[in-house]
Write a protein that holds these residues in place. Structure first.
Motif, PDB file in Angstrom:
ATOM      1  N   TRP A  76      -7.835 -19.565  39.629  1.00  0.00           N
ATOM      2  CA  TRP A  76      -7.943 -19.562  41.080  1.00  0.00           C
ATOM      3  C   TRP A  76      -6.757 -20.282  41.708  1.00  0.00           C
ATOM      4  N   LEU A  77      -6.484 -21.471  41.241  1.00  0.00           N
ATOM      5  CA  LEU A  77      -5.406 -22.268  41.813  1.00  0.00           C
ATOM      6  C   LEU A  77      -4.050 -21.603  41.586  1.00  0.00           C
ATOM      7  N   TYR A  78      -3.835 -21.125  40.378  1.00  0.00           N
ATOM      8  CA  TYR A  78      -2.578 -20.435  40.060  1.00  0.00           C
ATOM      9  C   TYR A  78      -2.361 -19.248  40.999  1.00  0.00           C
ATOM     10  N   ASN A  79      -3.359 -18.382  41.103  1.00  0.00           N
ATOM     11  CA  ASN A  79      -3.229 -17.177  41.929  1.00  0.00           C
ATOM     12  C   ASN A  79      -3.010 -17.502  43.398  1.00  0.00           C
ATOM     13  N   GLU A  80      -3.742 -18.469  43.908  1.00  0.00           N
ATOM     14  CA  GLU A  80      -3.608 -18.828  45.319  1.00  0.00           C
ATOM     15  C   GLU A  80      -2.234 -19.431  45.620  1.00  0.00           C
ATOM     16  N   LEU A  81      -1.739 -20.291  44.738  1.00  0.00           N
ATOM     17  CA  LEU A  81      -0.422 -20.878  44.947  1.00  0.00           C
ATOM     18  C   LEU A  81       0.672 -19.816  44.797  1.00  0.00           C
ATOM     19  N   ALA A  82       0.526 -18.938  43.810  1.00  0.00           N
ATOM     20  CA  ALA A  82       1.498 -17.864  43.611  1.00  0.00           C
ATOM     21  C   ALA A  82       1.504 -16.911  44.807  1.00  0.00           C
ATOM     22  N   ASP A  83       0.328 -16.648  45.389  1.00  0.00           N
ATOM     23  CA  ASP A  83       0.249 -15.786  46.566  1.00  0.00           C
ATOM     24  C   ASP A  83       0.977 -16.387  47.766  1.00  0.00           C
ATOM     25  N   GLN A  84       1.172 -17.708  47.737  1.00  0.00           N
ATOM     26  CA  GLN A  84       1.921 -18.385  48.804  1.00  0.00           C
ATOM     27  C   GLN A  84       3.409 -18.493  48.438  1.00  0.00           C
ATOM     28  N   SER A  85       3.805 -17.710  47.446  1.00  0.00           N
ATOM     29  CA  SER A  85       5.198 -17.652  46.970  1.00  0.00           C
ATOM     30  C   SER A  85       5.692 -18.975  46.395  1.00  0.00           C
ATOM     31  N   LEU A  86       4.779 -19.755  45.847  1.00  0.00           N
ATOM     32  CA  LEU A  86       5.173 -20.989  45.176  1.00  0.00           C
ATOM     33  C   LEU A  86       5.408 -20.695  43.691  1.00  0.00           C
ATOM     34  N   PRO A  87       6.434 -21.286  43.105  1.00  0.00           N
ATOM     35  CA  PRO A  87       6.761 -21.025  41.696  1.00  0.00           C
ATOM     36  C   PRO A  87       5.852 -21.833  40.773  1.00  0.00           C
ATOM     37  N   VAL A  88       4.737 -21.279  40.392  1.00  0.00           N
ATOM     38  CA  VAL A  88       3.733 -22.005  39.616  1.00  0.00           C
ATOM     39  C   VAL A  88       3.661 -21.491  38.186  1.00  0.00           C
ATOM     40  N   VAL A  89       3.439 -22.415  37.253  1.00  0.00           N
ATOM     41  CA  VAL A  89       3.298 -22.113  35.830  1.00  0.00           C
ATOM     42  C   VAL A  89       2.040 -22.810  35.334  1.00  0.00           C
ATOM     43  N   CYS A  90       1.296 -22.116  34.499  1.00  0.00           N
ATOM     44  CA  CYS A  90       0.108 -22.689  33.886  1.00  0.00           C
ATOM     45  C   CYS A  90       0.346 -22.720  32.378  1.00  0.00           C
ATOM     46  N   PHE A  91       0.009 -23.844  31.729  1.00  0.00           N
ATOM     47  CA  PHE A  91       0.244 -23.937  30.287  1.00  0.00           C
ATOM     48  C   PHE A  91      -1.041 -24.307  29.554  1.00  0.00           C
ATOM     49  N   ALA A  92      -1.095 -23.930  28.288  1.00  0.00           N
ATOM     50  CA  ALA A  92      -2.260 -24.193  27.443  1.00  0.00           C
ATOM     51  C   ALA A  92      -2.161 -25.586  26.839  1.00  0.00           C
ATOM     52  N   ALA A  93      -3.270 -26.288  26.825  1.00  0.00           N
ATOM     53  CA  ALA A  93      -3.299 -27.659  26.333  1.00  0.00           C
ATOM     54  C   ALA A  93      -2.838 -27.763  24.879  1.00  0.00           C
ATOM     55  N   ARG A  94      -3.212 -26.822  24.055  1.00  0.00           N
ATOM     56  CA  ARG A  94      -2.832 -26.867  22.642  1.00  0.00           C
ATOM     57  C   ARG A  94      -1.313 -26.825  22.474  1.00  0.00           C
ATOM     58  N   GLN A  95      -0.676 -25.946  23.231  1.00  0.00           N
ATOM     59  CA  GLN A  95       0.779 -25.863  23.160  1.00  0.00           C
ATOM     60  C   GLN A  95       1.427 -27.110  23.754  1.00  0.00           C
ATOM     61  N   ALA A  96       0.812 -27.641  24.784  1.00  0.00           N
ATOM     62  CA  ALA A  96       1.350 -28.842  25.410  1.00  0.00           C
ATOM     63  C   ALA A  96       1.260 -30.042  24.480  1.00  0.00           C
ATOM     64  N   HIS A  97       0.230 -30.074  23.656  1.00  0.00           N
ATOM     65  CA  HIS A  97       0.042 -31.211  22.749  1.00  0.00           C
ATOM     66  C   HIS A  97       1.269 -31.436  21.865  1.00  0.00           C
ATOM     67  N   ALA A  98       1.878 -30.378  21.419  1.00  0.00           N
ATOM     68  CA  ALA A  98       3.071 -30.498  20.573  1.00  0.00           C
ATOM     69  C   ALA A  98       4.196 -31.215  21.313  1.00  0.00           C
ATOM     70  N   VAL A  99       4.360 -30.913  22.588  1.00  0.00           N
ATOM     71  CA  VAL A  99       5.387 -31.576  23.383  1.00  0.00           C
ATOM     72  C   VAL A  99       5.000 -33.030  23.634  1.00  0.00           C
ATOM     73  N   LEU A 100       3.737 -33.248  23.989  1.00  0.00           N
ATOM     74  CA  LEU A 100       3.276 -34.610  24.279  1.00  0.00           C
ATOM     75  C   LEU A 100       3.407 -35.533  23.083  1.00  0.00           C
ATOM     76  N   SER A 101       3.187 -35.010  21.897  1.00  0.00           N
ATOM     77  CA  SER A 101       3.250 -35.854  20.707  1.00  0.00           C
ATOM     78  C   SER A 101       4.655 -36.366  20.436  1.00  0.00           C
TER      79      SER A 101
END
Length: 116
Positions: free
Chosen positions: A63-88
């Protein structure tokens, strides 16, 4: 002003926001109601410089992604599992919410390099 990145830590009622410059300096941190219109308005001061708004997958992410994107904002959503590798790979994380938001902006930089 240089380009900036925005990290959103979203919960049901409130979203914590961190705006970071391209050089890594924290420009602003604040909390707003989890509402795309409210968040969009709160980011207006940086509208010409926002390179990317990043948020983690959650029950409200679509919902948040679509609404922000509809306002022409450059939004990215990422998966927690993939993010964990970066966070570690990060050093000296604390439990403060601002650190979590800073981490989200760090993830954005990593996503732009590796297209997570």
């Amino acid at each position: 002003m240089e380009k900036c990145f925005v990290g959103l830590d979203v919960s049901k009622d409130e979203a914590a926001v961190c705006v970071r410059s391209d050089s890594g300096e924290i420009v602003a941190t604040f909390k707003k109601m989890t509402d795309p219109e409210v968040l969009s308005k709160s980011l207006k001061p940086w509208s010409g410089w926002i390179d990317c708004i990043v948020l983690e997958t959650c029950c409200m992410a679509n919902w948040l992604y679509n609404e922000l994107a509809d306002q022409s904002l450059p939004v990215v959503c990422f998966a927690a599992r993939q993010a964990h590798a970066v966070l570690s790979q990060m050093h000296n994380k604390t439990d403060e919410i601002s650190s979590l938001i800073e981490t989200l902006t760090h993830l954005n930089a990593a996503a732009n390099r590796s297209k997570i």
